[in-house]
Design an enzyme around this catalytic site. Sequence first.
Site, PDB file in Angstrom:
ATOM      1  N   HIS A  22       7.708   9.478  -2.531  1.00 28.04           N
ATOM      2  CA  HIS A  22       6.989   9.398  -3.806  1.00 28.04           C
ATOM      3  C   HIS A  22       5.486   9.246  -3.632  1.00 28.04           C
ATOM      4  CE1 HIS A  22       7.571   5.093  -2.808  1.00 28.04           C
ATOM      5  NE2 HIS A  22       6.468   4.894  -3.505  1.00 28.04           N
ATOM      6  N   HIS A  45      -1.621  -4.866  -2.820  1.00 24.97           N
ATOM      7  CA  HIS A  45      -0.234  -5.041  -3.244  1.00 24.97           C
ATOM      8  C   HIS A  45       0.612  -5.437  -2.039  1.00 24.97           C
ATOM      9  CE1 HIS A  45      -0.184  -0.907  -1.829  1.00 24.97           C
ATOM     10  NE2 HIS A  45       1.085  -0.700  -2.136  1.00 24.97           N
TER      11      HIS A  45
END
Length: 312
Positions: A115, A179
């Site tokens: 992705h 993140h």
Amino acid sequence: MTAAAVGLSHSPLIGRNDPDADVLARVDRAVAGAREFVRAFDPDLVVLYAPDHYNGFFYKEMPPFCLATEAHAVGDFGSQAGPLSVDTGAAKALAQGVLDRGVDLTVSARMTVDHGFAQPLEVLFGGIDRVPVVPVFVNGVATPLCPVTRIRALGTAVGEAAAALDRRVLFLASGGLSHDPPVPVLEGAPPRVADALIEGRPPTPEQRARGEQRVVEAGREYAAGSTAMVPINPAWDNRLLDHLERGELTEFDAWTVEWMAKEGGGSAHEVRAWIAAFASLAATGPYDMTSRFYEAIPAWIAGFAVATAQGR
């Protein structure tokens, strides 16, 4: 040659664990602006820098970066599966140009991507097969990681080699900023997990579904504040964007692997894709950042950014 760059964060949780409607509206406006920028620039070649999440690259052989002359997307987290429209001739020319400039580039004749590559192509172009592309994997998860200076050198060499193609080239970066999602690590992993990280055996559909659900649940826990993951760091994220906007790319040379993980989390190294893309653009001449958007989005476990830039 005419060149531009777009940086676009990705997240496997988009559409699965979304933030409030007003946050989504701001993101949608920023993405729509980037899409319009790309449409107006009208590239005839995209050099796409993106990471992998143990879907295509594994510890059996883990290069710091790798360029593909052919690529196929696995279709994880609902992203499109199938072949990318790789411009093999341009890929080979860029690979040789990078090697000629003294950067030890790995080349894949059949790269598997996930992705991280598929999302930006779907978002900006409507599919993974709509534009000629040269995919460049940049390791942002698996340790040990190379110094950021080598990533900047990669981007510079690609940009210089691309200038010889006389094409309208878009350098596209895919990656979250700060993140710290639940990505498995090799050190201390149970034997079964370690074996999968090393050998790269494809998961069954059931295993993939369970793994994706764990990430969704982690995002919900993170948004609720009940997690030990490193917090999103807007100050660090905007420091990165400031350097990119001002063209201060040599500032990244002092960013150490340990410091980046401490400030931005284990997956903050995905910003290496951004550094490479903007180094490529800078190698073609001065540039201006034409738009910049940033939002900390706990539901997506990411500092989420969108930026566009064009050569003068």
